[in-house]
Design an enzyme around this catalytic site. Sequence first.
Site, PDB file in Angstrom:
ATOM      1  N   TYR A 261      50.393  43.061   1.359  1.00 18.34           N
ATOM      2  CA  TYR A 261      50.861  44.042   0.607  1.00 18.34           C
ATOM      3  C   TYR A 261      50.163  44.264  -0.706  1.00 18.34           C
ATOM      4  CZ  TYR A 261      54.838  45.037   3.750  1.00 18.34           C
ATOM      5  OH  TYR A 261      55.740  45.249   4.761  1.00 18.34           O
TER       6      TYR A 261
ATOM      7  N   LYS B 232      49.538  34.335  13.140  1.00 23.18           N
ATOM      8  CA  LYS B 232      48.904  35.203  14.134  1.00 23.18           C
ATOM      9  C   LYS B 232      47.628  34.802  14.324  1.00 23.18           C
ATOM     10  CE  LYS B 232      48.800  38.053  17.517  1.00 23.18           C
ATOM     11  NZ  LYS B 232      49.197  37.928  18.858  1.00 23.18           N
TER      12      LYS B 232
ATOM     13  N   ASP C 262      54.267  37.622  17.709  1.00 22.96           N
ATOM     14  CA  ASP C 262      55.024  38.320  18.866  1.00 22.96           C
ATOM     15  C   ASP C 262      55.999  37.417  19.638  1.00 22.96           C
ATOM     16  OD1 ASP C 262      52.784  36.682  19.233  1.00 22.96           O
ATOM     17  OD2 ASP C 262      51.555  38.250  20.646  1.00 22.96           O
TER      18      ASP C 262
ATOM     19  N   ASP D 223      59.009  40.828   6.224  1.00 20.04           N
ATOM     20  CA  ASP D 223      59.577  42.227   6.045  1.00 20.04           C
ATOM     21  C   ASP D 223      59.959  42.767   7.472  1.00 20.04           C
ATOM     22  OD1 ASP D 223      60.464  44.529   5.069  1.00 20.04           O
ATOM     23  OD2 ASP D 223      58.494  45.382   4.558  1.00 20.04           O
TER      24      ASP D 223
ATOM     25  N   ASP E 160      64.360  42.418   9.329  1.00 23.01           N
ATOM     26  CA  ASP E 160      64.922  43.577   9.815  1.00 23.01           C
ATOM     27  C   ASP E 160      65.408  43.346  11.235  1.00 23.01           C
ATOM     28  OD1 ASP E 160      64.757  44.825   7.487  1.00 23.01           O
ATOM     29  OD2 ASP E 160      63.368  46.528   7.992  1.00 23.01           O
TER      30      ASP E 160
END
Length: 347
Positions: A131, A181, A214, A238, A242
């Site tokens: 970000y 990743k 993943d 982030d 959720d």
Amino acid sequence: MISVLAGDGIGPEVMPVAQAVLDSACEGSDVELRWEERPWGTDYFRSHGRMMPLNAIDKMADTDAIFLGAVGHPEVPDAETLWGMLIPIRREFDQYINLRPIKSLPGVRSPLANHEGIDLVIVRENVEGEYSAVGGRSGVGTEYAAAYQQAIFTKHGVSRAVSFAAELASERNGDLVSATKSNGIVHTMTFWDEVVAEVAGGFPEVRLTPMLIDALSARLVQSPQSFDVIVASNLFGDILSDIAAATVGSIGIAPSANLNPEKRHPSMFEPVHGSAPDIVGRGIANPVGQIWAGAMMLDHLGHPDLAVDVELALRSVLSSGLSTPDLGGQATTVQVGDAIVAALAGK
């Protein structure tokens, strides 16, 4: 002094309910919460072309904490609302840890068949990573239009986030999972892995497990009970938080803290849910996320006993079956808040 930014949508509906609960929790103690209302957000944007005044950071710098409601409105682009309020606060006050506890709550239905005993914490690096504001566009208006954005990972930024997570894991059961990743993102994520391993190596009591994002996401849905502390970059944290909130039944109950752990600057506490414009004015918004975020604020301010009281009270109310419609109940926002206040009075 606590700066209160009720924000948009259901923010102004759940905020006073949460404040009443926190004030009730402090009754009989030597703690007095002084609230400084800051009327900033989308309405301020409509009048001034900005989400906050130019001196907003200076105005809040001397406060002990920031209590944020929800930010966002369908008529204003999310990039404007987030980069005009939330992200500047996080970065100007170096709130480099985003802390999101995920717990099973009594009386809250989960979409998972096996949902009992979920108790994990996601530690998200909060001010750099994916970000960043570094990037731009080229070829605008042509068929060669392109957009590019540079992820920024520094050793300083990654190290302090991992150190916080490892310290937290050492106080819990010692298990720390790092989201990565590095098999596909060959520069930033391999760097992340190297720094994570180096820092975690300084905590011999912590068992580090790097896990591809993943596979981690799939396991988080299949077996959230198998996690204790997860540390992740800004973007991965982030998304994972959720997903994890959904496993316990509703994003409406999830709290978060944007921490400057050294307390050189005020930290900010907010629910994870959005401004929910579809239910504004109906009095049915779930106040649990805002209240639980308030409990996290009390803990950060040095009042862990009061924080525990608030959490136990909200758990007691939810276990009684009293809840807002998003959790399958019929109670209003105020009724849930009043019940939590009553539970605190009877503790």
